[in-house]
Design an enzyme around this catalytic site. Sequence first.
Site, PDB file in Angstrom:
ATOM      1  N   ARG A  74       1.103  -0.986   0.384  1.00 51.38           N
ATOM      2  CA  ARG A  74       0.037   0.416  -0.365  1.00 51.38           C
ATOM      3  C   ARG A  74       0.766   1.390  -0.154  1.00 51.38           C
ATOM      4  O   ARG A  74       1.472   1.970   0.574  1.00 51.38           O
ATOM      5  CB  ARG A  74      -0.825  -0.423   1.110  1.00 51.38           C
ATOM      6  CG  ARG A  74      -1.609   0.963   1.765  1.00 51.38           C
ATOM      7  CD  ARG A  74      -2.469   1.133   2.585  1.00 51.38           C
ATOM      8  NE  ARG A  74      -2.579   0.343   3.908  1.00 51.38           N
ATOM      9  CZ  ARG A  74      -2.016   1.409   5.039  1.00 51.38           C
ATOM     10  NH1 ARG A  74      -1.576   2.742   4.406  1.00 51.38           N
ATOM     11  NH2 ARG A  74      -1.717   0.729   5.898  1.00 51.38           N
ATOM     12  N   HIS A  93      -3.662   4.253   4.635  1.00 51.52           N
ATOM     13  CA  HIS A  93      -5.382   2.701   4.427  1.00 51.52           C
ATOM     14  C   HIS A  93      -6.371   3.849   3.882  1.00 51.52           C
ATOM     15  O   HIS A  93      -6.977   2.904   3.494  1.00 51.52           O
ATOM     16  CB  HIS A  93      -5.433   2.980   6.141  1.00 51.52           C
ATOM     17  CG  HIS A  93      -6.191   1.676   6.171  1.00 51.52           C
ATOM     18  ND1 HIS A  93      -6.466   0.098   5.637  1.00 51.52           N
ATOM     19  CD2 HIS A  93      -6.933   1.725   6.696  1.00 51.52           C
ATOM     20  CE1 HIS A  93      -7.982  -0.235   5.845  1.00 51.52           C
ATOM     21  NE2 HIS A  93      -8.372   1.238   6.435  1.00 51.52           N
ATOM     22  N   TYR A 113       3.669   5.347  11.491  1.00 46.33           N
ATOM     23  CA  TYR A 113       4.254   4.105  11.967  1.00 46.33           C
ATOM     24  C   TYR A 113       5.191   3.058  10.702  1.00 46.33           C
ATOM     25  O   TYR A 113       5.099   1.464  10.697  1.00 46.33           O
ATOM     26  CB  TYR A 113       3.009   2.940  11.575  1.00 46.33           C
ATOM     27  CG  TYR A 113       2.101   2.802  10.856  1.00 46.33           C
ATOM     28  CD1 TYR A 113       1.569   2.037   9.407  1.00 46.33           C
ATOM     29  CD2 TYR A 113       0.869   3.836  10.461  1.00 46.33           C
ATOM     30  CE1 TYR A 113       1.449   2.822   8.454  1.00 46.33           C
ATOM     31  CE2 TYR A 113       0.066   3.672   9.677  1.00 46.33           C
ATOM     32  CZ  TYR A 113       0.072   3.170   8.758  1.00 46.33           C
ATOM     33  OH  TYR A 113      -0.631   3.706   7.497  1.00 46.33           O
TER      34      TYR A 113
END
Length: 407
Positions: A291, A295, A304
């Site tokens: 990705r 998200h 993160y």
Amino acid sequence: MTVESTAAHKPRRSAGSKAGATGTERTTRTTARKSAEPELVQLLTPEGKRVKNARNAEYAKYVAGVTPEDLRGLYRDMVLTRRFDAEATALQRQGELGLWASLLGQEAAQIGSGRATREDDYVFPTYREHGVAWCRGVDPTNLLGMFRGVNNGGWDPNSNNFHLYTIVIGSQTLHATGYAMGVAKDGADSAVIAYFGDGASSQGDVAESFTFSAVYNAPVVFFCQNNQWAISEPTEKQTRVPLYQRAQGYGFPGVRVDGNDVLACLAVTRWALERARNGEGPTLVEAYTYRMGAHTTSDDPTKYRADEEREAWEAKDPILRLRRHLEASNHTDEGFFAELEAESEALGRRVREAVRAMPDPDRFAIFENVYADGHALVDEERAQFAAYQASFATESESGFAAGTGGN
């Protein structure tokens, strides 16, 4: 806008940011993740070169008849899907959409698998399968109504055998399994494919789907796009084995494919769908991809994951990979790319205009079809809502009258 570029979508982060994991922790984790990357089915390297070896031979035959025109078609699909996705992201940032789940970086997995399906196959997506929707003939503007809040889906699932987007994580795999069991009982030779992500693979619904599909030998392909991050949770914190190996415990095969290789995704999905149509039961396909963006547009991935990880995957960009192959094989020319660039810009404009022209929904539609025979509580809530809406008109009229009197 350069249609195959991912650089324009890079998340920004201050070099001194201390949010989430430290830079050292993230770099260490990135190195560990790179070293742990498994073998997978790959037919095109990141440099665009064809891979020929014994491991891939079983699957390569499923794309042996792919022509240069077919390759250009796959490239066009990925470019236009990325352009649509970029426009939707921009629309959300400008307040035109409530939320958007980007597919940036996952185009090959979606286009390759989507183009492997037949018209009579049935597809059960999550909420990120914009490329698969494109392959199934769903107008991209219809995907945006739900994210704008003007409808509950935007298309008739039975028109394209493409189910409405599913927000509840993993539940569509149960729907797909039940539908596939029905297909088998009807004696049809069509197949079903269910899409989900690595995060959804930890859901109980997915485990139940595996159990029932195996026991009833259902003609279903479980297509997991392992983009390696379930929001902020990396895959290695969800499973101790590669995801495709989970299928072994349920009694059906699993295979891991390079999710950034559109040819490999096309071949492996064709193989899995053929198994389903031949009565050989379910298959789990794990498309190992990444990705590239957030998200959803409510997420900040810089908190993160490391920039180094994203940059390593940018070098494996699925669109650039196929372009390199097309150019090296003399399958196209600059005129093709120029025409496609113009087509992608036209698509972006059409999407923007369509979103802004979407009418507001009927405010009272929420009270319809709640109960088959009606319900007193719903009637009461409808009346309260009607009075609430009417109060705005009363206040507006009162304000206008007061203003007029003051003049």
